[in-house]
Write a protein that holds these residues in place. Structure first.
Motif, mmCIF file in Angstrom:
data_model
loop_
_atom_site.group_PDB
_atom_site.id
_atom_site.type_symbol
_atom_site.label_atom_id
_atom_site.label_comp_id
_atom_site.label_asym_id
_atom_site.label_seq_id
_atom_site.Cartn_x
_atom_site.Cartn_y
_atom_site.Cartn_z
ATOM 1 N N HIS A 192 0.775 -1.077 0.073
ATOM 2 C CA HIS A 192 -0.060 -0.148 -0.003
ATOM 3 C C HIS A 192 0.746 1.299 0.031
ATOM 4 O O HIS A 192 1.950 1.224 0.389
ATOM 5 N N LEU A 193 0.280 2.282 -0.472
ATOM 6 C CA LEU A 193 1.018 3.468 -0.192
ATOM 7 C C LEU A 193 0.721 4.216 1.181
ATOM 8 O O LEU A 193 0.059 3.358 1.819
ATOM 9 N N PRO A 194 1.409 5.259 1.633
ATOM 10 C CA PRO A 194 1.479 5.567 3.048
ATOM 11 C C PRO A 194 0.020 5.655 3.328
ATOM 12 O O PRO A 194 -0.619 6.266 2.685
ATOM 13 N N TYR A 195 -0.207 5.166 4.587
ATOM 14 C CA TYR A 195 -1.788 5.118 5.105
ATOM 15 C C TYR A 195 -2.011 5.809 6.541
ATOM 16 O O TYR A 195 -0.881 5.925 7.008
ATOM 17 N N ASP A 196 -2.913 6.400 6.989
ATOM 18 C CA ASP A 196 -3.170 6.820 8.250
ATOM 19 C C ASP A 196 -3.257 5.727 9.252
ATOM 20 O O ASP A 196 -4.382 5.466 9.480
ATOM 21 N N ARG A 197 -2.299 5.362 9.783
ATOM 22 C CA ARG A 197 -2.254 4.237 10.587
ATOM 23 C C ARG A 197 -2.920 4.064 11.890
ATOM 24 O O ARG A 197 -3.724 3.172 12.376
ATOM 25 N N PRO A 198 -3.022 5.453 12.352
ATOM 26 C CA PRO A 198 -3.845 5.435 13.663
ATOM 27 C C PRO A 198 -5.196 5.016 13.645
ATOM 28 O O PRO A 198 -6.067 4.636 14.600
ATOM 29 N N LYS A 199 -5.828 5.089 12.410
ATOM 30 C CA LYS A 199 -7.313 4.885 12.149
ATOM 31 C C LYS A 199 -7.414 3.243 12.168
ATOM 32 O O LYS A 199 -8.767 2.974 12.292
ATOM 33 N N MET A 204 -11.806 -0.374 12.063
ATOM 34 C CA MET A 204 -11.184 -1.598 11.761
ATOM 35 C C MET A 204 -11.703 -2.051 10.621
ATOM 36 O O MET A 204 -10.982 -2.812 9.664
ATOM 37 N N ASP A 205 -13.036 -1.621 9.843
ATOM 38 C CA ASP A 205 -13.382 -2.056 8.587
ATOM 39 C C ASP A 205 -12.945 -0.852 7.462
ATOM 40 O O ASP A 205 -13.464 -1.411 6.338
ATOM 41 N N GLU A 275 -6.629 -17.809 14.676
ATOM 42 C CA GLU A 275 -7.572 -16.927 15.098
ATOM 43 C C GLU A 275 -7.014 -15.844 16.112
ATOM 44 O O GLU A 275 -7.672 -15.296 16.952
ATOM 45 N N VAL A 276 -5.798 -15.888 16.260
ATOM 46 C CA VAL A 276 -5.018 -14.963 17.212
ATOM 47 C C VAL A 276 -4.589 -13.645 16.489
ATOM 48 O O VAL A 276 -3.516 -14.077 15.872
ATOM 49 N N PHE A 277 -4.812 -12.502 16.683
ATOM 50 C CA PHE A 277 -4.693 -11.491 15.839
ATOM 51 C C PHE A 277 -3.731 -10.636 16.469
ATOM 52 O O PHE A 277 -3.601 -10.371 17.621
ATOM 53 N N VAL A 278 -2.835 -9.975 15.622
ATOM 54 C CA VAL A 278 -2.028 -8.612 16.046
ATOM 55 C C VAL A 278 -2.974 -7.514 15.148
ATOM 56 O O VAL A 278 -3.245 -7.849 14.117
ATOM 57 N N ILE A 279 -2.394 -6.364 15.460
ATOM 58 C CA ILE A 279 -2.819 -5.020 14.843
ATOM 59 C C ILE A 279 -1.673 -4.393 14.323
ATOM 60 O O ILE A 279 -0.937 -3.809 15.250
ATOM 61 N N ARG A 280 -1.352 -4.270 12.972
ATOM 62 C CA ARG A 280 -0.467 -3.306 12.532
ATOM 63 C C ARG A 280 -0.773 -2.850 11.195
ATOM 64 O O ARG A 280 -0.464 -1.648 10.802
ATOM 65 N N THR A 281 -1.340 -3.759 10.404
ATOM 66 C CA THR A 281 -1.820 -3.403 8.872
ATOM 67 C C THR A 281 -3.213 -3.332 8.602
ATOM 68 O O THR A 281 -3.844 -3.903 9.400
ATOM 69 N N PRO A 282 -3.543 -2.742 7.493
ATOM 70 C CA PRO A 282 -5.115 -2.998 7.132
ATOM 71 C C PRO A 282 -5.623 -4.373 6.874
ATOM 72 O O PRO A 282 -6.633 -4.599 7.266
ATOM 73 N N MET A 307 -7.351 -1.361 23.972
ATOM 74 C CA MET A 307 -8.658 -0.708 24.520
ATOM 75 C C MET A 307 -9.161 -0.052 23.100
ATOM 76 O O MET A 307 -10.687 -0.099 23.100
ATOM 77 N N GLU A 308 -8.774 0.618 22.178
ATOM 78 C CA GLU A 308 -9.252 0.923 20.970
ATOM 79 C C GLU A 308 -10.028 -0.153 20.407
ATOM 80 O O GLU A 308 -11.100 -0.145 19.803
#
Length: 560
Positions: A192-199, A204-205, A275-282, A307-308
């Motif tokens: 991907h091109l650079p994106y707004d990671r905090p979102k 999440m959708d 089924e164990v997820f981490v969060i870093r990418t879309p 918490m988010e």
């Protein structure tokens, strides 16, 4: 490997057309598309402050500060916050929501988040009437892109940026804005091109095209090359070459490394279950949002990412149930303190989230290879269809092990106030940098904030161009849960927390004190308290513990 942005990504057509329109506005003939009007009488101006006025086709923000008048755009270019409600200091205004700063003299963005500047209009007083002259297209847009140069084929210089996150994105832009005409190459392991990671953890959708910072056209138009789907495997600082996992080598004259962080894993049995997820990418968040629908979700980690995620999945009945596991007594205890953390926990419990505090995970259990539970170190079992691990990140710097670029014991790259590493001409920033923080008397810190990363990209670009600009941004971050937005500015360990306002009704300010000094402030429902205190910190000044104990609203009363 993608050769340019357009070869790898279809981009966001809405973003693309917006950028084309803004570029046309920048080059429009101002004399042919201008409105000039009296917007008010002088006695309608604020004595010392800001006020918005209508003008044909839009609004202007008039700033009356220390005897000077300025007319600028009314909204922050980042998220559209009304700047009229922000913090005014010196020759700039700071956004009340997320802390971006804009010059009153030029309208240029001077601190982040956000990428675009805002319009600056002509203003004069004639016979006690305030007259503004403005370009109609800029009035409609209420933001503007700074012009950028293109590559000169006769300039042989190569500047390479390793990392396609926020720091890399601002670095490549600033290089072109400053007139650099050599080759600019960004290397990113993402497609991907650079994106707004905090979102990612807040919505999440959202698909990648909805959070892309710039379109393919933007990068093409500035001759910024983006190599996608590849990563750096080594840096040869003697030969000045970046070795890629594709087998290719990219030569550089100056180098900026901003490879970000990697989600920390627990390393316990079952940690690798699908089924164990981490969060870093879309892909992470889109996959989690789909998998968690109607399921029982357990989240490990009760700080910001965890918490988010909990707030998103607990809202609108997205998940059947949401449980949160933390190793502290309340969520956010280390960053926001026990008192604030307790009230936030109550808010989450009101929205159906169940907490398991002061505990950890020993195993993710499964049946026939499919997650069915989370075993705690208290031997309690929590039924789970989906688990999310949100326990922080580690710097993505393993590829530097065989280079002569120094790293500290935690894997961060120590840099000086110009973001230069132990190797001359090699700069590092964002989540991987341990940098001197001026509000902590130059102590070396590592801060994984979006605003910090964007600022590092700007500083690195200026110093790659030998401008010798030292770091000088005050950390500012935010989080959102259940429609509530919490802002935080400052940094540092604290030994006491003083609350101003009404914590119970979630309209408060929390002052984090170390000794007699307020080192940080968090606010919820009390804008622009964080923006105002950020400005005070920017000037090298601090509130005292005695001041905030005597008046819990004192941050709202600060004036520059």
């Amino acid at each position: 490997m993608g050769v340019t942005a357009s070869c790898r990504s279809g981009g966001d057509r809405d973003s693309d057309s917006e950028e084309r329109r803004m570029n046309r506005e920048e080059s429009a003939n101002m004399a042919e598309d201008v409105v000039e009007a009296v917007i008010c009488k002088t006695d309608e101006l604020p004595n010392e402050g800001m006020k918005s006025f209508d003008i044909e086709g839009g609004k202007v923000l008039v700033v009356h500060h220390k005897g000077q008048l300025s007319a600028i755009g009314t909204k922050c270019s980042h998220a559209g916050a009304p700047l009229e409600n922000g913090a005014l200091c010196g020759d700039k205004v700071r956004c009340p929501w997320h802390g971006a700063c804009f010059s009153l003299v030029t309208g240029d963005i001077e601190d982040f988040p956000g990428l675009d500047s805002i319009p600056k209009y002509d203003i004069e007083v004639v016979n006690n009437e305030v007259k503004v002259r403005a370009n109609k297209a800029l009035l409609a847009a209420d933001k503007r892109m700074k012009p950028m140069t293109r590559r000169d084929p006769d300039n042989p210089t190569n500047f390479v940026i390793v990392g396609g996150g926020g720091a890399g994105a601002t670095c490549v832009e600033r290089l072109r804005q400053e007139g650099f005409t050599g080759r600019v190459i960004m290397i990113t392991q993402e497609y991907h091109l650079p994106y707004d990671r905090p979102k990612l953890s807040k919505a999440m959708d959202l698909t990648p095209d909805k959070i892309t910072l710039r379109s393919p056209h933007f990068y093409e138009n500035a001759d910024i090359e983006i190599l996608q789907g590849v990563s750096a495997e080594n840096i040869d600082t003697e030969e000045k070459e970046v070795y890629l996992n594709s087998g290719e080598k990219v030569p550089y004259d100056k180098l900026f490394i901003a490879t970000g962080g990697k989600p920390r894993r627990l390393g316990c049995p079952g940690d690798d279950l699908p089924e164990v997820f981490v969060i870093r990418t879309p892909e992470d968040t889109n996959g989690l949002a789909a998998a968690a629908s109607g399921k029982h979700v357990v989240i490990v980690g009760t700080s910001f990412i965890g918490m988010e995620t909990a707030a998103y999945l607990a809202s609108n009945n997205r998940a059947a149930s949401v449980s949160a596991i933390g190793n502290s007594s309340v969520p956010f205890e280390r960053s926001l303190g026990a008192v604030v953390g307790k009230r936030i926990q109550e808010l989450f419990e009101e929205n159906g989230v169940k907490f398991f505090n002061n505990t950890g995970v020993t195993e993710f259990t499964d049946e026939n290879g499919k997650l069915n539970g989370v075993l705690l170190d208290t031997e309690e079992m929590i039924a789970a269809d989906i688990a999310v691990v949100g326990v922080g990140v580690i710097p993505n710097t393993e590829f530097l092990e065989s280079s002569n670029i120094s790293r500290d014991e935690r894997g961060y790259v120590p840099v000086n106030e110009y973001l230069e590493s132990s190797v001359r001409g090699v700069f590092c920033g964002g989540d991987i940098a341990a940098f001197p923080l001026f509000i902590e008397d130059g102590a070396s810190v590592a801060i994984s904030h979006w605003q910090v990363a964007l600022g590092h990209g700007r500083t690195a670009a200026l110093n790659m161009l030998d401008q010798n600009v030292a770091l000088g941004s005050v950390p500012f971050f935010w989080t959102v849960f259940f429609g509530k937005s919490l802002r935080y500015t400052g940094y540092g360990m604290y030994d006491d927390v003083i609350i101003g306002g009404d914590l119970e009704s979630l309209s408060f300010m929390a002052y984090y004190c170390r000794g007699d000094r307020v080192v940080a402030l968090a606010s919820l429902g009390r804008d622009p308290a964080a923006a105002k205190y950020a400005e005070m910190l920017q000037q090298g000044k601090f509130l005292t513990k005695e001041q905030v104990a005597d008046d819990g609203d004192c941050a709202l009363k600060l004036n520059c």
